[in-house]
Design a protein around this motif. Structure first.
Motif, PDB file in Angstrom:
ATOM      1  N   GLU A  82       0.829  -1.212   0.000  1.00 41.86           N
ATOM      2  CA  GLU A  82       0.000   0.000   0.000  1.00 41.86           C
ATOM      3  C   GLU A  82       0.858   1.256   0.000  1.00 41.86           C
ATOM      4  O   GLU A  82       0.591   2.211  -0.728  1.00 41.86           O
ATOM      5  N   ASP A  83       1.894   1.269   0.825  1.00 41.12           N
ATOM      6  CA  ASP A  83       2.782   2.423   0.887  1.00 41.12           C
ATOM      7  C   ASP A  83       3.462   2.661  -0.460  1.00 41.12           C
ATOM      8  O   ASP A  83       3.540   3.800  -0.936  1.00 41.12           O
ATOM      9  N   GLU A  86       0.995   4.123  -2.932  1.00 46.60           N
ATOM     10  CA  GLU A  86       0.726   5.542  -2.661  1.00 46.60           C
ATOM     11  C   GLU A  86       1.876   6.433  -3.109  1.00 46.60           C
ATOM     12  O   GLU A  86       1.656   7.557  -3.541  1.00 46.60           O
TER      13      GLU A  86
END
Length: 142
Positions: A82-83, A86
């Protein structure tokens, strides 16, 4: 990116499949298209995350013969992916394309369809199959 849990499930399935091949237990008939798609997903993620500790732990759990990722490892891999999504739109795009190829190729590995994002309270049974083989899992593996 929605569906990071799917990515994590596919990564674990890739690692399990790899461990089985190394151990000589791979199915005689391997879907080359699905193999290539799974390999691509692993290349995309490992290319971005490198030797991130969560990926190392994912591989270790697969090699140990676990049928599913531990909750903690699933969370760590999910957060790492997820990081990265993003922070890097190109990575997010490559990830979406890799997942789409897996899904187009059948989206299952060795008869184990990816199931994620589910919470079960109390006794639970999960049944999966690939038209010629069926596996039933009841509770933790002893």
């Amino acid at each position: 990116m929605a569906g990071v849990e799917i990515v994590v499930g596919y990564l674990f399935a890739w690692a399990v499949r790899k461990a089985r091949r190394v151990a000589g237990r791979a199915d005689a008939e391997v879907d080359a298209g699905l193999d290539a798609a799974m390999d691509r997903l692993h290349e995309v993620v490992s290319g971005k995350l490198g030797h991130d500790g969560s990926l190392v732990r994912l591989a270790n759990e697969a090699e140990a013969g676990q049928q599913a990722l531990s909750d903690r490892t699933r969370q760590w891999v999910t957060l790492a992916v997820e990081d990265a999504v993003e922070q890097d739109p190109e990575f997010a795009k490559a990830l979406r394309e890799a997942v789409a190829k897996i899904q187009a190729a059948g989206g299952s590995v060795g008869g184990a369809n990816v199931m994620s994002g589910n919470t079960f309270m109390g006794p639970t049974a999960v049944q999966t199959g690939d038209h010629s083989r069926q596996e039933n899992h009841f509770g933790p593996k002893a």
